[in-house]
Design an enzyme around this catalytic site. Structure first.
Site, short mmCIF file in Angstrom:
data_model
loop_
_atom_site.label_atom_id
_atom_site.label_comp_id
_atom_site.label_asym_id
_atom_site.label_seq_id
_atom_site.Cartn_x
_atom_site.Cartn_y
_atom_site.Cartn_z
CG HIS A 72 20.38 142.70 20.02
ND1 HIS A 72 21.27 142.65 18.98
CD2 HIS A 72 20.07 141.40 20.31
CE1 HIS A 72 21.48 141.40 18.64
NE2 HIS A 72 20.78 140.61 19.44
CG HIS A 188 21.58 156.13 16.60
ND1 HIS A 188 21.41 155.97 15.24
CD2 HIS A 188 21.48 154.89 17.14
CE1 HIS A 188 21.23 154.69 14.97
NE2 HIS A 188 21.26 154.00 16.11
#
Length: 321
Positions: A72, A188
Site C-alpha cells: 500500500h 495472498h
C-alpha cells in the site's frame, strides 16, 4: 533461495532487519544505497531484530499484515510511510479510509521506532523500517513524507475487485511487468481476508467459478451477507500453509479456491495464467520474481536527500509531534 518454504516469521525478520542495514556516512546523498546507516546507526539491525522477535512472540497471528502495508505505502506515496500518518483536522489520512480496511498493527512500527530513537535519535526513517522483502539486499536512505491524503488511494492503488487489466496497468506504471505482478500477488499466500471483502462472491448467489468444496468453508466463516466490519470474521487465504509465504497460493487459485476476484482472474486470464502455472510448479521461480518485483516496488520514487523528514513518531509529522 531454498525451495523449502520458510515460516512467515523468517520472512518478517528479513523485512525488518535485513533492510535496515544502516549505511553510508553520506546521509544527504539524494539516492538509495545499500547499508545507508552503517556509520550513522550501526546497531539498527540488532535493535530491529530484537524488537521483531518480541513482537512476533506476543502477536504471532497478526504478523502477516506487514506485507499489505508495504504494498500500500509504496504504491500510493512512493514508500514515504504516508500510510502510517494519522488524520488531521483538515485531511483524512490513507489508513482511515474504507479502502484501507484490514490495515492494522501500526503500533508495531511505533514500538520499533521508539527503540531506534532511544539509540539513534532522528536517524532511521519510518519509511526504511516499513519497506523490505525476504532475503533481498534492498537499498535504504528513504525519508518520510509529511502528509497523507485519502483521495490519492483511488488514483494509484488497484482494488481487489478491479479487472486484471487495470491491475496490470497500475503495476506497469511503476515498472513492474506481468510476471512481477503475478509474483507480488503471491503475498495472498499468507494471512486472511475479512468477510466484508468477499461476501459479494457468496451472496445473494454463490459465484459459480468458486470450487464447490471451498464454498462450504467460506459460507461457514462468512455466514452473514452483511457482516459487521468490526467483527472478527475472515477466511484464511491459504488453509494449507496460512502463515507461510510459499507457492501454494498458485495451486489454490488454479483449483478455483481464490478468495478475491483478482485471485480468480489471475489464474484464468491468458496474460497471467502461464506465470501462475509456472510459479505453482516452481517455488524458486516464484521467490526469484517476488524478490525482483519487491526491489522495483521499494524504489518507486522515494524521498531522499533533503526532501521530507525523519519523523520522531511514525504516526505524526514532526510539526505535529
Amino acid at each position: 533461495m531454498s525451495s523449502n518454504s520458510k515460516p512467515l516469521i523468517i520472512f518478517l525478520l528479513a523485512i525488518l532487519y535485513s533492510t535496515i542495514l544502516s549505511a553510508s556516512a553520506e546521509n544527504e546523498k539524494p539516492t538509495l544505497v545499500i547499508n545507508y546507516y552503517r556509520d550513522s546507526c550501526p546497531q539498527a539491525e540488532d535493535i530491529i531484530k530484537e524488537q521483531v522477535k518480541l513482537l512476533y512472540k506476543r502477536h504471532k497471528n497478526t504478523a502477516f499484515s506487514w506485507l499489505r502495508n508495504i504494498f500500500h505505502d509504496c504504491f500510493v506515496e512512493s514508500c514515504d510511510a504516508s500510510l502510517l500518518l494519522d488524520s488531521t483536522r483538515r485531511v483524512l489520512s490513507e489508513k482511515e479510509t474504507d479502502r484501507s480496511f484490514g490495515m492494522r498493527n501500526f503500533r508495531y512500527i511505533e514500538t520499533i521506532k521508539e527503540a531506534l530513537e532511544r539509540e539513534c535519535p532522528g536517524v532511521v526513517s519510518c519509511s526504511d523500517i516499513l519497506v523490505g522483502g525476504p532475503y533481498i539486499p534492498l537499498k535504504t536512505g528513504r525519508r518520510d513524507g509529511r502528509k497523507s491524503r485519502a483521495d490519492i488511494i483511488e488514483q494509484y492503488l488497484p482494488d481487489h475487485n478491479e479487472s486484471i487489466s487495470v491491475v496490470l496497468e497500475r503495476f506497469a506504471n511503476i515498472g513492474i511487468d506481468t510476471p512481477g505482478v503475478v509474483a507480488l500477488l503471491g503475498a495472498h499466500s499468507v494471512g486472511r481476508t475479512h468477510c466484508v471483502k468477499l461476501v459479494h462472491r457468496l451472496y445473494p448467489e454463490v459465484d459459480p467459478s468458486l470450487n464447490p468444496d471451498h464454498v462450504e468453508h467460506m459460507l461457514h466463516k462468512c455466514p452473514d451477507p452483511i457482516p459487521d466490519p468490526k467483527a472478527v470474521q475472515y477466511v484464511r487465504n491459504d488453509r494449507g500453509t496460512p502463515m507461510k509465504l510459499d507457492n501454494n497460493y498458485y495451486r489454490n487459485i488454479l483449483d478455483n479456491k481464490g478468495l478475491l476476484i483478482v485471485d480468480h482472474q489471475l489464474a484464468t486470464d491468458k496474460r497471467t495464467k502461464p506465470f501462475v502455472k509456472k510459479m505453482a510448479k516452481s517455488q524458486d521461480y516464484f521467490f526469484k520474481e517476488f524478490a525482483r518485483a519487491i526491489t522495483i516496488l521499494s524504489e518507486n520514487n522515494p524521498l531522499t536527500g533533503t526532501k521530507g523528514e525523519i519523523r520522531k513518531q511514525c504516526n505524526l509529522a514532526n510539526k505535529l509531534h
